[in-house]
Design an enzyme around this catalytic site. Structure first.
Site, PDB file in Angstrom:
ATOM      1  N   ALA A 139     -13.322  22.569  39.600  1.00 24.00           N
ATOM      2  CA  ALA A 139     -13.323  22.026  38.242  1.00 24.00           C
ATOM      3  C   ALA A 139     -14.741  21.537  38.007  1.00 24.00           C
ATOM      4  O   ALA A 139     -15.209  20.636  38.700  1.00 24.00           O
ATOM      5  CB  ALA A 139     -12.326  20.886  38.100  1.00 24.00           C
ATOM      6  N   TYR A 224      -3.199  25.225  34.173  1.00 21.51           N
ATOM      7  CA  TYR A 224      -2.374  24.210  33.517  1.00 21.51           C
ATOM      8  C   TYR A 224      -1.905  24.746  32.173  1.00 21.51           C
ATOM      9  O   TYR A 224      -2.623  25.521  31.528  1.00 21.51           O
ATOM     10  CB  TYR A 224      -3.183  22.912  33.320  1.00 21.51           C
ATOM     11  CG  TYR A 224      -2.362  21.811  32.682  1.00 21.51           C
ATOM     12  CD1 TYR A 224      -1.269  21.264  33.353  1.00 21.51           C
ATOM     13  CD2 TYR A 224      -2.651  21.353  31.402  1.00 21.51           C
ATOM     14  CE1 TYR A 224      -0.490  20.282  32.764  1.00 21.51           C
ATOM     15  CE2 TYR A 224      -1.874  20.357  30.807  1.00 21.51           C
ATOM     16  CZ  TYR A 224      -0.796  19.831  31.495  1.00 21.51           C
ATOM     17  OH  TYR A 224      -0.018  18.866  30.905  1.00 21.51           O
ATOM     18  N   TYR A 234      -5.947  21.422  24.737  1.00 25.89           N
ATOM     19  CA  TYR A 234      -5.911  22.043  26.062  1.00 25.89           C
ATOM     20  C   TYR A 234      -5.592  23.538  25.971  1.00 25.89           C
ATOM     21  O   TYR A 234      -6.486  24.361  25.896  1.00 25.89           O
ATOM     22  CB  TYR A 234      -4.953  21.304  27.037  1.00 25.89           C
ATOM     23  CG  TYR A 234      -5.316  21.688  28.453  1.00 25.89           C
ATOM     24  CD1 TYR A 234      -6.159  20.899  29.224  1.00 25.89           C
ATOM     25  CD2 TYR A 234      -4.916  22.917  28.980  1.00 25.89           C
ATOM     26  CE1 TYR A 234      -6.581  21.319  30.488  1.00 25.89           C
ATOM     27  CE2 TYR A 234      -5.327  23.351  30.232  1.00 25.89           C
ATOM     28  CZ  TYR A 234      -6.148  22.539  30.984  1.00 25.89           C
ATOM     29  OH  TYR A 234      -6.570  22.963  32.211  1.00 25.89           O
ATOM     30  N   LEU A 272      -2.159  15.627  36.256  1.00 21.96           N
ATOM     31  CA  LEU A 272      -2.353  14.502  37.164  1.00 21.96           C
ATOM     32  C   LEU A 272      -3.693  13.856  36.921  1.00 21.96           C
ATOM     33  O   LEU A 272      -4.607  14.483  36.386  1.00 21.96           O
ATOM     34  CB  LEU A 272      -2.315  15.008  38.610  1.00 21.96           C
ATOM     35  CG  LEU A 272      -0.902  15.236  39.145  1.00 21.96           C
ATOM     36  CD1 LEU A 272      -0.953  15.968  40.465  1.00 21.96           C
ATOM     37  CD2 LEU A 272      -0.207  13.897  39.344  1.00 21.96           C
TER      38      LEU A 272
HETATM   39  P1  NAI Z   1     -11.255  17.728  40.860  1.00 25.22           P
HETATM   40  O1  NAI Z   1     -12.351  17.283  39.945  1.00 25.22           O
HETATM   41  O2  NAI Z   1     -10.481  16.696  41.588  1.00 25.22           O
HETATM   42  O3  NAI Z   1     -11.845  18.733  41.992  1.00 25.22           O
HETATM   43  C1  NAI Z   1     -12.850  19.655  41.719  1.00 25.22           C
HETATM   44  C2  NAI Z   1     -13.403  20.222  43.018  1.00 25.22           C
HETATM   45  O4  NAI Z   1     -14.399  21.205  42.674  1.00 25.22           O
HETATM   46  C3  NAI Z   1     -14.136  19.207  43.918  1.00 25.22           C
HETATM   47  O5  NAI Z   1     -13.907  19.531  45.270  1.00 25.22           O
HETATM   48  C4  NAI Z   1     -15.611  19.453  43.588  1.00 25.22           C
HETATM   49  O6  NAI Z   1     -16.529  19.092  44.629  1.00 25.22           O
HETATM   50  C5  NAI Z   1     -15.588  20.940  43.394  1.00 25.22           C
HETATM   51  N1  NAI Z   1     -16.714  21.455  42.621  1.00 25.22           N
HETATM   52  C6  NAI Z   1     -17.022  21.229  41.318  1.00 25.22           C
HETATM   53  N2  NAI Z   1     -18.122  21.930  40.975  1.00 25.22           N
HETATM   54  C7  NAI Z   1     -18.504  22.625  42.076  1.00 25.22           C
HETATM   55  C8  NAI Z   1     -19.539  23.538  42.357  1.00 25.22           C
HETATM   56  N3  NAI Z   1     -20.428  23.905  41.438  1.00 25.22           N
HETATM   57  N4  NAI Z   1     -19.632  24.036  43.609  1.00 25.22           N
HETATM   58  C9  NAI Z   1     -18.749  23.685  44.583  1.00 25.22           C
HETATM   59  N5  NAI Z   1     -17.723  22.841  44.362  1.00 25.22           N
HETATM   60  C10 NAI Z   1     -17.611  22.326  43.118  1.00 25.22           C
HETATM   61  O7  NAI Z   1     -10.341  18.671  39.981  1.00 25.22           O
HETATM   62  P2  NAI Z   1      -8.790  19.048  39.983  1.00 25.22           P
HETATM   63  O8  NAI Z   1      -8.134  18.322  38.876  1.00 25.22           O
HETATM   64  O9  NAI Z   1      -8.211  19.013  41.341  1.00 25.22           O
HETATM   65  O10 NAI Z   1      -8.894  20.553  39.473  1.00 25.22           O
HETATM   66  C11 NAI Z   1      -8.832  21.681  40.326  1.00 25.22           C
HETATM   67  C12 NAI Z   1      -8.189  22.816  39.560  1.00 25.22           C
HETATM   68  O11 NAI Z   1      -6.855  22.446  39.227  1.00 25.22           O
HETATM   69  C13 NAI Z   1      -8.893  23.141  38.234  1.00 25.22           C
HETATM   70  O12 NAI Z   1      -8.858  24.524  38.013  1.00 25.22           O
HETATM   71  C14 NAI Z   1      -8.001  22.440  37.220  1.00 25.22           C
HETATM   72  O13 NAI Z   1      -8.087  23.008  35.939  1.00 25.22           O
HETATM   73  C15 NAI Z   1      -6.647  22.678  37.844  1.00 25.22           C
HETATM   74  N6  NAI Z   1      -5.566  21.808  37.347  1.00 25.22           N
HETATM   75  C16 NAI Z   1      -5.754  20.450  37.217  1.00 25.22           C
HETATM   76  C17 NAI Z   1      -4.739  19.673  36.683  1.00 25.22           C
HETATM   77  C18 NAI Z   1      -4.905  18.194  36.496  1.00 25.22           C
HETATM   78  O14 NAI Z   1      -4.106  17.596  35.790  1.00 25.22           O
HETATM   79  N7  NAI Z   1      -5.848  17.568  37.142  1.00 25.22           N
HETATM   80  C19 NAI Z   1      -3.436  20.266  36.291  1.00 25.22           C
HETATM   81  C20 NAI Z   1      -3.321  21.668  36.592  1.00 25.22           C
HETATM   82  C21 NAI Z   1      -4.370  22.411  37.066  1.00 25.22           C
END
Ligand code: NAI
Length: 396
Positions: A139, A224, A234, A272
Site C-alpha cells: 500500500a 477491498y 473507494y 481495518l
Molecule cells: P499497510 O500500510 O499496513 O502496509 C503496506 C506495506 O507495504 C508495508 O509493509 C510497507 O512497508 C509496504 N510498502 C509500501 N510502499 C512500499 C514500497 N515502495 N516498497 C516496498 N514496500 C512498500 O497497508 P495494508 O492496509 O495492510 O494494505 C495492504 C493491502 O491490503 C493493500 O493492497 C490494501 O489496499 C489492501 N486492503 C486493505 C484494507 C484495509 O482496510 N486496510 C482492506 C482490504 C484490502
C-alpha cells in the site's frame, strides 16, 4: 529514550519498539492458538512489515512453519529518532522466527524498483531455491515506474462528481461534513499505476523467468470492496479503478502461470485500521461504526484473524479455493453481511460528534491506531528507558 506517541493527523511520528514487539508476539500467539495450517513452506511477502502483509508473514511462519522472505519500505532508527513501526515489527518477527528455528530474511527498499526485485531474486536463489507462495500486500502513495522513470502519485478521490458526506477526526471525535472534489487530469491512470496490478505482474514475471516458482505456486494480492456508503470515494473512486485493475491482473497472471500449474488470486479483505486506510476520508467513520456492530455480534476480526481464516478456510482446504462470481476470494463476508450493513447504515445517519463515542467504537479505532505504532499494549512499560536503535537481524 522514553518514547511517547507524537500524532500528526493520520500518522504518528514515533513508534515504540517494545510495543511493536508485543504486537507481533500477540499475533504469533493467536496463530499458534489456532493450530497448524498445511500451507506453503517457502513464502515471499511483498509489503511484509505492517497490516495484512505482516499478518500473512506471521501466519505462514507460525501456522505452516514456512521460511519467509519479507520485502518492505521502512525507515530504520537513527540515534534519538525512532524507526517506522514496520521496521520494529520486522525486527521482532525475525527474532521470534529465529528463536523458533525458522528461516526469515528481509529486504528493505522500494519494491517497485528493478534493484529490489533483483535483490530478492538473488536471495531466493541463494537461500530457498524456489518459493511456493507470494503474497502481494503493498500500500503506497507513490511509485516510480521502473521503465519510464515517471513518479506516479495515487489519489483517493471520487470520479465524475464531488462527494459530500460525513467524516470523523478520530483523534478529537469531531464528526463533520467533508466534500472531496472529483479527480482530474491523469489521476485515474496514476492511481492505477501505483495501486493496480502492473507491479504485481512484474514481480511474478521476474520470479518465473528466473525459474524461482515451484510448480503449483500461488500468489495472492489484497483488495477491498466495501458498502455503498463509501463507494464514491473507494470502490467507484480512483482507488477502486486501481483495484479493478489489480483484480483483472489476477487472471492475466494465472494465464502466465498455467505452464507451471500456478494460480493468482485476489482476496477481498475486511476494512481495518491500518496506516493505509486511516488516510482515506470517510473510512474512519465507517470503520468505527462497523467495529461497534461487529464486536456486538461477536464477529469482529483484525488483520491476523482475517489472514488466518484466509489460509485455513480458503487457500489451504482439501477443496478447490472458493471464489465469488468474479473469481475473487472473499474474507469480507462478515463485514458485508446484510444485517451488519443495515445496522451500520442506520448508525451512519445518526452519527454526530456528541453520540459517536456511544453509537460507534471510536475507542476501538483509536486503540487500533495507537497499536499500529506500538502504543497502548498491556504489559509494555512505556515509562521505561527504551533503546530505539533496534536492528532487523538479517539487514546489515
Ligand atoms: P499497510 O500500510 O499496513 O502496509 C503496506 C506495506 O507495504 C508495508 O509493509 C510497507 O512497508 C509496504 N510498502 C509500501 N510502499 C512500499 C514500497 N515502495 N516498497 C516496498 N514496500 C512498500 O497497508 P495494508 O492496509 O495492510 O494494505 C495492504 C493491502 O491490503 C493493500 O493492497 C490494501 O489496499 C489492501 N486492503 C486493505 C484494507 C484495509 O482496510 N486496510 C482492506 C482490504 C484490502
Amino acid at each position: 529514550m522514553i518514547i511517547e506517541p507524537r500524532m500528526r493527523g493520520f500518522i504518528c511520528l514515533t513508534s515504540h519498539p517494545t510495543g511493536c514487539e508485543q504486537n507481533v508476539k500477540n499475533q504469533i500467539e493467536y496463530i499458534k492458538s489456532k493450530g497448524p495450517i498445511e500451507g506453503a513452506k517457502k513464502v515471499l511477502v511483498i509489503g511484509a512489515s505492517t497490516g495484512f502483509g505482516l499478518a500473512s508473514r506471521i501466519t505462514s511462519a507460525f501456522g505452516s512453519d514456512a521460511a519467509t522472505i519479507g520485502v518492505f519500505f521502512e525507515k530504520p532508527p537513527v540515534d534519538g529518532k525512532t524507526a517506522s513501526p514496520g521496521w520494529y515489527n520486522s525486527a521482532a518477527f525475525e527474532k521470534e522466527a529465529n528463536n523458533a528455528g525458522l528461516y526469515a530474511k528481509s529486504i528493505n527498499g522500494d519494491a517497485f524498483s528493478n534493484e529490489v526485485k533483483q535483490q530478492t531474486i538473488d536471495l531466493i536463489k541463494a537461500d530457498l531455491g524456489q518459493v511456493d507462495l507470494i503474497i502481494y500486500s503493498l500500500a503506497s502513495p507513490v511509485r516510480q515506474h521502473p521503465v519510464t522513470g515517471v513518479l506516479h502519485r495515487s489519489v483517493l478521490k471520487p470520479i465524475g462528481n464531488a462527494f459530500t458526506n460525513k467524516t470523523v477526526d478520530f483523534h478529537s471525535g469531531k464528526v463533520s461534513e467533508i466534500t472531496i472534489e472529483p479527480c482530474s487530469g491523469d489521476d485515474i491512470e496514476n492511481t492505477i499505476a501505483v495501486m493496480g496490478g502492473e507491479d504485481w505482474a512484474m514481480w511474478i514475471d521476474a520470479l518465473k523467468d528466473a525459474n524461482l516458482l515451484v510448480e503449483g505456486a500461488t500468489t495472492v494480492a489484497y483488495s477491498y470492496i466495501g458498502p455503498s456508503l463509501t463507494e464514491a470515494v473507494y470502490r467507484k473512486g480512483t482507488i477502486g479503478r486501481a483495484k479493478d485493475d489489480l483484480e483483472a491482473t489476477a487472471f492475466a497472471i494465472s494465464d502466465r502461470l498455467a505452464s507451471i500449474k500456478g494460480k493468482a488470486y485476489v482476496s477481498v479483505n475486511k476494512a481495518l485500521v491500518t496506516q493505509a486506510s486511516s488516510a482515506i476520508p470517510v473510512i474512519p467513520l465507517y470503520i468505527s461504526l462497523l467495529y461497534k456492530i461487529m464486536k456486538e455480534e461477536g464477529i469482529h476480526e483484525g488483520c491476523i484473524e482475517q489472514i488466518q481464516r484466509l489460509y485455513q478456510q480458503r487457500l489451504y482446504t482439501n477443496d478447490a479455493v472458493p471464489t465469488d462470481e468474479k473469481g475473487r476470494i472473499r474474507i469480507d463476508d462478515l463485514e458485508m453481511r446484510e444485517d451488519v450493513q443495515a445496522k451500520v447504515a442506520k448508525l451512519w445517519l445518526e452519527a454526530t460528534t456528541e453520540n459517536l463515542s456511544e453509537i460507534g467504537d471510536l475507542e476501538g479505532y483509536r486503540s487500533d491506531f495507537h497499536h499500529l505504532f506500538g502504543f497502548g499494549f498491556d504489559g509494555v512499560d512505556y515509562k521505561a528507558d527504551t533503546n530505539e536503535l533496534v536492528d532487523v537481524p538479517s539487514i546489515k
